[in-house]
Design a protein around this motif. Structure first.
Motif, PDB file in Angstrom:
ATOM      1  N   ASP A 161      22.501 -40.849 -19.387  1.00 17.36           N
ATOM      2  CA  ASP A 161      22.338 -42.211 -18.888  1.00 17.36           C
ATOM      3  C   ASP A 161      21.793 -43.135 -19.974  1.00 17.36           C
ATOM      4  N   ASP A 162      21.088 -42.576 -20.963  1.00 17.22           N
ATOM      5  CA  ASP A 162      20.516 -43.374 -22.045  1.00 17.22           C
ATOM      6  C   ASP A 162      21.573 -43.897 -23.021  1.00 17.22           C
ATOM      7  N   ARG A 163      22.752 -43.265 -23.043  1.00 17.74           N
ATOM      8  CA  ARG A 163      23.795 -43.628 -24.000  1.00 17.74           C
ATOM      9  C   ARG A 163      25.120 -43.822 -23.274  1.00 17.74           C
ATOM     10  N   PRO A 164      25.267 -44.902 -22.537  1.00 15.19           N
ATOM     11  CA  PRO A 164      26.477 -45.113 -21.743  1.00 15.19           C
ATOM     12  C   PRO A 164      27.732 -45.201 -22.611  1.00 15.19           C
ATOM     13  N   GLY A 165      28.812 -44.567 -22.121  1.00 10.90           N
ATOM     14  CA  GLY A 165      30.095 -44.630 -22.795  1.00 10.90           C
ATOM     15  C   GLY A 165      30.232 -43.752 -24.014  1.00 10.90           C
ATOM     16  N   THR A 166      29.240 -42.903 -24.278  1.00  6.38           N
ATOM     17  CA  THR A 166      29.238 -42.086 -25.486  1.00  6.38           C
ATOM     18  C   THR A 166      28.927 -40.636 -25.135  1.00  6.38           C
ATOM     19  N   ILE A 167      29.659 -39.722 -25.754  1.00  7.60           N
ATOM     20  CA  ILE A 167      29.296 -38.309 -25.653  1.00  7.60           C
ATOM     21  C   ILE A 167      28.863 -37.834 -27.035  1.00  7.60           C
ATOM     22  N   SER A 168      28.016 -36.840 -27.045  1.00  4.77           N
ATOM     23  CA  SER A 168      27.583 -36.202 -28.276  1.00  4.77           C
ATOM     24  C   SER A 168      28.153 -34.788 -28.275  1.00  4.77           C
ATOM     25  N   VAL A 169      28.805 -34.391 -29.352  1.00  3.74           N
ATOM     26  CA  VAL A 169      29.410 -33.064 -29.454  1.00  3.74           C
ATOM     27  C   VAL A 169      28.632 -32.257 -30.483  1.00  3.74           C
ATOM     28  N   GLN A 170      28.126 -31.103 -30.061  1.00  2.00           N
ATOM     29  CA  GLN A 170      27.339 -30.215 -30.915  1.00  2.00           C
ATOM     30  C   GLN A 170      28.114 -28.918 -31.127  1.00  2.00           C
ATOM     31  N   PRO A 171      28.615 -28.646 -32.337  1.00  2.00           N
ATOM     32  CA  PRO A 171      29.242 -27.345 -32.586  1.00  2.00           C
ATOM     33  C   PRO A 171      28.187 -26.243 -32.547  1.00  2.00           C
ATOM     34  N   ARG A 172      28.532 -25.140 -31.930  1.00  2.00           N
ATOM     35  CA  ARG A 172      27.651 -23.969 -31.916  1.00  2.00           C
ATOM     36  C   ARG A 172      28.503 -22.751 -32.215  1.00  2.00           C
ATOM     37  N   GLY A 173      28.098 -21.967 -33.189  1.00  2.00           N
ATOM     38  CA  GLY A 173      28.905 -20.830 -33.599  1.00  2.00           C
ATOM     39  C   GLY A 173      28.090 -19.578 -33.733  1.00  2.00           C
ATOM     40  N   ASP A 174      28.793 -18.460 -33.751  1.00  3.57           N
ATOM     41  CA  ASP A 174      28.139 -17.181 -33.930  1.00  3.57           C
ATOM     42  C   ASP A 174      29.126 -16.246 -34.601  1.00  3.57           C
ATOM     43  N   SER A 175      28.678 -15.537 -35.590  1.00  2.00           N
ATOM     44  CA  SER A 175      29.509 -14.569 -36.285  1.00  2.00           C
ATOM     45  C   SER A 175      28.600 -13.513 -36.884  1.00  2.00           C
ATOM     46  N   ALA A 176      29.158 -12.318 -37.083  1.00  4.88           N
ATOM     47  CA  ALA A 176      28.399 -11.255 -37.723  1.00  4.88           C
ATOM     48  C   ALA A 176      28.181 -11.592 -39.202  1.00  4.88           C
ATOM     49  N   PHE A 177      29.001 -12.494 -39.737  1.00  4.15           N
ATOM     50  CA  PHE A 177      28.911 -12.882 -41.140  1.00  4.15           C
ATOM     51  C   PHE A 177      28.919 -14.402 -41.237  1.00  4.15           C
ATOM     52  N   GLY A 178      28.439 -14.890 -42.340  1.00  4.46           N
ATOM     53  CA  GLY A 178      28.449 -16.330 -42.527  1.00  4.46           C
ATOM     54  C   GLY A 178      27.507 -16.701 -43.636  1.00  4.46           C
ATOM     55  N   PRO A 179      27.372 -17.919 -43.978  1.00  3.01           N
ATOM     56  CA  PRO A 179      28.083 -19.035 -43.367  1.00  3.01           C
ATOM     57  C   PRO A 179      29.515 -19.139 -43.897  1.00  3.01           C
ATOM     58  N   PHE A 180      30.365 -19.775 -43.142  1.00  2.00           N
ATOM     59  CA  PHE A 180      31.723 -20.076 -43.557  1.00  2.00           C
ATOM     60  C   PHE A 180      32.098 -21.415 -42.944  1.00  2.00           C
TER      61      PHE A 180
END
Length: 141
Positions: A54-73
Protein backbone atom coordinates in the motif's frame (compact mmCIF):
# COMPACT_ATOMS: atom_id res chain seq x y z
CA UNK A 1 -17.85 3.85 41.79
CA UNK A 2 -20.04 3.21 38.80
CA UNK A 3 -18.72 6.30 36.93
CA UNK A 4 -15.11 5.29 37.62
CA UNK A 5 -15.63 1.85 36.03
CA UNK A 6 -17.34 3.43 33.02
CA UNK A 7 -14.57 6.01 32.58
CA UNK A 8 -11.87 3.31 32.88
CA UNK A 9 -13.61 1.22 30.22
CA UNK A 10 -13.86 4.19 27.82
CA UNK A 11 -10.16 5.02 28.27
CA UNK A 12 -9.15 1.36 27.75
CA UNK A 13 -11.25 1.02 24.59
CA UNK A 14 -9.91 4.27 23.14
CA UNK A 15 -6.31 3.14 23.75
CA UNK A 16 -6.92 -0.07 21.79
CA UNK A 17 -7.48 1.93 18.63
CA UNK A 18 -4.19 3.85 18.78
CA UNK A 19 -0.85 2.91 17.28
CA UNK A 20 0.88 3.12 13.95
CA UNK A 21 -0.82 1.77 10.88
CA UNK A 22 1.25 -0.62 8.79
CA UNK A 23 0.82 -1.05 5.07
CA UNK A 24 -0.38 -4.40 3.80
CA UNK A 25 2.31 -6.25 1.84
CA UNK A 26 1.32 -8.88 -0.73
CA UNK A 27 3.75 -11.49 -2.06
CA UNK A 28 3.80 -13.85 -5.07
CA UNK A 29 6.53 -16.28 -6.14
CA UNK A 30 7.52 -17.07 -9.72
CA UNK A 31 9.32 -20.43 -9.39
CA UNK A 32 12.01 -21.60 -11.85
CA UNK A 33 13.68 -25.02 -11.62
CA UNK A 34 16.17 -26.71 -13.92
CA UNK A 35 19.73 -27.70 -14.61
CA UNK A 36 22.58 -25.30 -14.15
CA UNK A 37 24.80 -25.48 -17.24
CA UNK A 38 27.84 -24.54 -15.15
CA UNK A 39 27.49 -27.75 -13.12
CA UNK A 40 25.58 -30.19 -15.32
CA UNK A 41 24.78 -32.73 -12.62
CA UNK A 42 23.26 -30.37 -10.08
CA UNK A 43 19.84 -28.77 -10.23
CA UNK A 44 19.31 -25.28 -8.96
CA UNK A 45 16.35 -23.03 -8.55
CA UNK A 46 15.87 -19.36 -8.91
CA UNK A 47 12.65 -17.79 -7.82
CA UNK A 48 11.52 -14.25 -8.42
CA UNK A 49 9.56 -13.03 -5.42
CA UNK A 50 7.28 -10.12 -6.30
CA UNK A 51 5.79 -7.91 -3.60
CA UNK A 52 3.35 -5.03 -3.66
CA UNK A 53 2.55 -2.67 -0.83
CA UNK A 54 0.00 0.00 0.00
CA UNK A 55 3.00 2.31 0.55
CA UNK A 56 4.04 2.05 -3.12
CA UNK A 57 0.92 2.17 -5.31
CA UNK A 58 1.26 0.93 -8.88
CA UNK A 59 4.69 -0.60 -8.30
CA UNK A 60 5.93 -4.10 -7.58
CA UNK A 61 9.35 -4.99 -6.27
CA UNK A 62 10.97 -8.17 -7.64
CA UNK A 63 13.60 -9.91 -5.51
CA UNK A 64 15.58 -12.75 -7.14
CA UNK A 65 16.28 -15.60 -4.73
CA UNK A 66 18.49 -18.50 -5.71
CA UNK A 67 20.02 -21.61 -4.30
CA UNK A 68 22.68 -23.91 -5.68
CA UNK A 69 25.22 -26.36 -4.34
CA UNK A 70 27.82 -24.23 -6.14
CA UNK A 71 28.21 -20.57 -6.85
CA UNK A 72 28.29 -17.76 -7.33
CA UNK A 73 27.37 -17.78 -11.01
CA UNK A 74 25.60 -15.31 -13.21
CA UNK A 75 21.94 -15.28 -14.13
CA UNK A 76 19.62 -13.29 -16.34
CA UNK A 77 15.94 -13.06 -15.52
CA UNK A 78 13.04 -11.82 -17.60
CA UNK A 79 9.71 -10.88 -16.02
CA UNK A 80 6.66 -10.52 -18.26
CA UNK A 81 3.75 -8.68 -16.68
CA UNK A 82 0.19 -8.00 -17.77
CA UNK A 83 -2.19 -5.82 -15.80
CA UNK A 84 -5.48 -7.71 -16.12
CA UNK A 85 -7.52 -4.62 -15.15
CA UNK A 86 -5.97 -2.03 -17.47
CA UNK A 87 -4.67 -4.27 -20.28
CA UNK A 88 -1.18 -2.75 -20.06
CA UNK A 89 1.79 -5.10 -20.25
CA UNK A 90 5.55 -5.02 -20.31
CA UNK A 91 8.80 -6.90 -19.99
CA UNK A 92 11.69 -6.16 -17.66
CA UNK A 93 15.04 -7.89 -17.32
CA UNK A 94 17.62 -8.19 -14.58
CA UNK A 95 21.18 -9.55 -14.68
CA UNK A 96 23.12 -10.50 -11.60
CA UNK A 97 24.92 -13.17 -9.64
CA UNK A 98 23.37 -16.02 -7.66
CA UNK A 99 24.97 -15.38 -4.31
CA UNK A 100 24.12 -13.93 -0.90
CA UNK A 101 22.04 -10.78 -1.16
CA UNK A 102 20.70 -10.28 -4.68
CA UNK A 103 19.34 -6.77 -5.36
CA UNK A 104 15.66 -6.26 -6.05
CA UNK A 105 14.28 -4.18 -8.88
CA UNK A 106 11.06 -2.21 -9.31
CA UNK A 107 8.45 -2.65 -12.03
CA UNK A 108 5.76 0.02 -12.56
CA UNK A 109 2.60 -1.88 -13.50
CA UNK A 110 -0.20 0.43 -12.38
CA UNK A 111 -2.90 -0.66 -9.94
CA UNK A 112 -4.92 -3.86 -10.35
CA UNK A 113 -4.35 -7.57 -10.66
CA UNK A 114 -1.06 -8.24 -12.44
CA UNK A 115 -0.18 -11.59 -14.04
CA UNK A 116 3.52 -12.38 -13.80
CA UNK A 117 5.49 -14.98 -15.78
CA UNK A 118 9.19 -15.26 -16.33
CA UNK A 119 12.24 -16.98 -17.68
CA UNK A 120 15.72 -17.47 -16.22
CA UNK A 121 19.04 -18.50 -17.72
CA UNK A 122 22.54 -18.87 -16.33
CA UNK A 123 25.78 -17.38 -17.52
CA UNK A 124 29.38 -18.02 -16.61
CA UNK A 125 31.58 -20.96 -17.60
CA UNK A 126 28.87 -22.10 -20.00
CA UNK A 127 25.58 -20.37 -20.66
CA UNK A 128 22.55 -22.34 -19.57
CA UNK A 129 19.35 -22.93 -21.40
CA UNK A 130 16.61 -20.50 -20.51
CA UNK A 131 14.03 -22.04 -18.18
CA UNK A 132 10.42 -20.96 -18.26
CA UNK A 133 9.05 -20.10 -14.85
CA UNK A 134 5.63 -20.67 -13.34
CA UNK A 135 3.16 -17.80 -13.52
CA UNK A 136 1.22 -16.14 -10.75
CA UNK A 137 -1.13 -13.21 -10.12
CA UNK A 138 -0.48 -10.37 -7.68
CA UNK A 139 -2.78 -7.54 -6.62
CA UNK A 140 -1.09 -4.15 -6.86
CA UNK A 141 -2.81 -1.32 -4.98
Amino acid sequence: MRSTIGLTAIVAISLLGTGTASAEVREAKIQCLGSNANFHLYPFYLSLVATSSDDRPGTISVQPRGDSAFGPFGYHATVNWTNLDTGESGVTTQHGSVSGNMPSFDVHTGWGTVRLTGAVGTSGLSAGQTMQCSGTDLFVP
